[in-house]
Write a protein that holds these residues in place. Sequence first.
Motif, PDB file in Angstrom:
ATOM      1  N   ARG A  38       0.775  -1.331   0.031  1.00  0.00           N
ATOM      2  CA  ARG A  38      -0.135   0.059  -0.067  1.00  0.00           C
ATOM      3  C   ARG A  38       1.003   1.257  -0.027  1.00  0.00           C
ATOM      4  O   ARG A  38       0.596   2.241  -0.421  1.00  0.00           O
ATOM      5  CB  ARG A  38      -1.037  -0.109   1.274  1.00  0.00           C
ATOM      6  CG  ARG A  38      -0.291   0.212   2.583  1.00  0.00           C
ATOM      7  CD  ARG A  38      -1.394   0.012   3.699  1.00  0.00           C
ATOM      8  NE  ARG A  38      -0.806   0.316   4.921  1.00  0.00           N
ATOM      9  CZ  ARG A  38       0.019  -0.782   5.508  1.00  0.00           C
ATOM     10  NH1 ARG A  38       0.140  -1.870   5.139  1.00  0.00           N
ATOM     11  NH2 ARG A  38       0.510  -0.319   6.683  1.00  0.00           N
ATOM     12  N   ALA A  39       1.998   1.270   0.876  1.00  0.00           N
ATOM     13  CA  ALA A  39       3.162   2.295   0.526  1.00  0.00           C
ATOM     14  C   ALA A  39       3.631   2.302  -0.590  1.00  0.00           C
ATOM     15  O   ALA A  39       3.654   3.465  -1.306  1.00  0.00           O
ATOM     16  CB  ALA A  39       3.965   2.292   1.713  1.00  0.00           C
ATOM     17  N   ILE A  40       3.666   1.404  -1.141  1.00  0.00           N
ATOM     18  CA  ILE A  40       4.779   1.361  -2.520  1.00  0.00           C
ATOM     19  C   ILE A  40       3.405   1.985  -3.628  1.00  0.00           C
ATOM     20  O   ILE A  40       4.123   2.671  -4.350  1.00  0.00           O
ATOM     21  CB  ILE A  40       5.150   0.162  -2.963  1.00  0.00           C
ATOM     22  CG1 ILE A  40       6.154  -0.537  -2.176  1.00  0.00           C
ATOM     23  CG2 ILE A  40       5.600  -0.161  -4.714  1.00  0.00           C
ATOM     24  CD1 ILE A  40       6.568  -2.038  -2.230  1.00  0.00           C
ATOM     25  N   GLN A  41       2.282   1.626  -3.526  1.00  0.00           N
ATOM     26  CA  GLN A  41       1.419   2.016  -4.390  1.00  0.00           C
ATOM     27  C   GLN A  41       1.245   3.753  -4.533  1.00  0.00           C
ATOM     28  O   GLN A  41       0.968   4.290  -5.181  1.00  0.00           O
ATOM     29  CB  GLN A  41      -0.292   1.697  -3.963  1.00  0.00           C
ATOM     30  CG  GLN A  41      -1.158   1.752  -4.983  1.00  0.00           C
ATOM     31  CD  GLN A  41      -2.270   0.918  -4.849  1.00  0.00           C
ATOM     32  OE1 GLN A  41      -2.728   0.998  -3.479  1.00  0.00           O
ATOM     33  NE2 GLN A  41      -3.093   0.561  -5.824  1.00  0.00           N
ATOM     34  N   ARG A  42       1.421   4.248  -2.963  1.00  0.00           N
ATOM     35  CA  ARG A  42       1.307   5.659  -3.114  1.00  0.00           C
ATOM     36  C   ARG A  42       2.532   6.185  -3.519  1.00  0.00           C
ATOM     37  O   ARG A  42       2.694   7.294  -3.858  1.00  0.00           O
ATOM     38  CB  ARG A  42       1.087   6.036  -1.430  1.00  0.00           C
ATOM     39  CG  ARG A  42      -0.195   5.785  -1.031  1.00  0.00           C
ATOM     40  CD  ARG A  42      -0.415   5.797   0.444  1.00  0.00           C
ATOM     41  NE  ARG A  42      -0.120   7.018   0.873  1.00  0.00           N
ATOM     42  CZ  ARG A  42       0.259   7.358   2.003  1.00  0.00           C
ATOM     43  NH1 ARG A  42      -0.083   6.343   3.055  1.00  0.00           N
ATOM     44  NH2 ARG A  42       0.301   8.373   2.623  1.00  0.00           N
ATOM     45  N   LEU A  43       3.761   5.609  -3.408  1.00  0.00           N
ATOM     46  CA  LEU A  43       5.075   6.193  -4.049  1.00  0.00           C
ATOM     47  C   LEU A  43       5.171   6.264  -5.492  1.00  0.00           C
ATOM     48  O   LEU A  43       5.814   6.943  -6.021  1.00  0.00           O
ATOM     49  CB  LEU A  43       6.241   5.361  -3.287  1.00  0.00           C
ATOM     50  CG  LEU A  43       6.281   5.666  -1.906  1.00  0.00           C
ATOM     51  CD1 LEU A  43       7.335   4.759  -1.383  1.00  0.00           C
ATOM     52  CD2 LEU A  43       7.003   7.236  -1.394  1.00  0.00           C
ATOM     53  N   LEU A  44       4.707   5.115  -6.066  1.00  0.00           N
ATOM     54  CA  LEU A  44       4.845   4.831  -7.421  1.00  0.00           C
ATOM     55  C   LEU A  44       4.407   6.195  -8.405  1.00  0.00           C
ATOM     56  O   LEU A  44       5.329   6.615  -9.338  1.00  0.00           O
ATOM     57  CB  LEU A  44       4.463   3.767  -8.228  1.00  0.00           C
ATOM     58  CG  LEU A  44       5.266   2.438  -7.713  1.00  0.00           C
ATOM     59  CD1 LEU A  44       4.339   1.159  -8.155  1.00  0.00           C
ATOM     60  CD2 LEU A  44       6.465   2.414  -8.104  1.00  0.00           C
TER      61      LEU A  44
END
Length: 132
Positions: free
Chosen positions: A60-66
Motif C-alpha cells: 500500500r505504501a509502494i502504491q502511494r509512492l509510484l
Amino acid sequence: MRIGEVARGAGVSPRALRYYEEQGLLSSERTSGGQRDYPESAVERVRLIQQFFTAGLPSRAIQRLLPCVDSGEGSPEVFDLLTAERDRITAAIADLAATRDALDSLIATAHHPTPEHCPGLREPAWAPYESP
C-alpha cells in the motif's frame, strides 16, 4: 513483453507479477487471446518494486509512492511516509537488538552457571548413597 519474459528479466516469478497487478503496482494490456502484454519498461518497474519491498515497505505504501516516481516529483507526504517507514524499521531493529542481548545473557549463564543464577547449584543434584 509476455509475463515469462518480464519475470525472467526482473528475476521474479510470474505469480509475483500477477500479485503486483492485483495490488495496483504494475499494469499490462491483454492480447486478443487473453494473455498479459507488458511494456518494455515493466522489467525496470518490477526491479524498483522489489527495491521498495526489500526496504520493508508494504504494497500500500509502494502504491502511494509510484506516482511520485512516475512524475519525478516528491511531496511532503511522500517524505513523511518514507520517514515513518524508516522509524518503524529502526524501532524493530532496537527490539531485535534487545532480544539478542537477552539471549546472549542466557547463553553466558548456560555456559557458566553460578548459584545466584541457578539455585539448584547450591546443593548437589544427587546425594551420595549412604548405607543404613
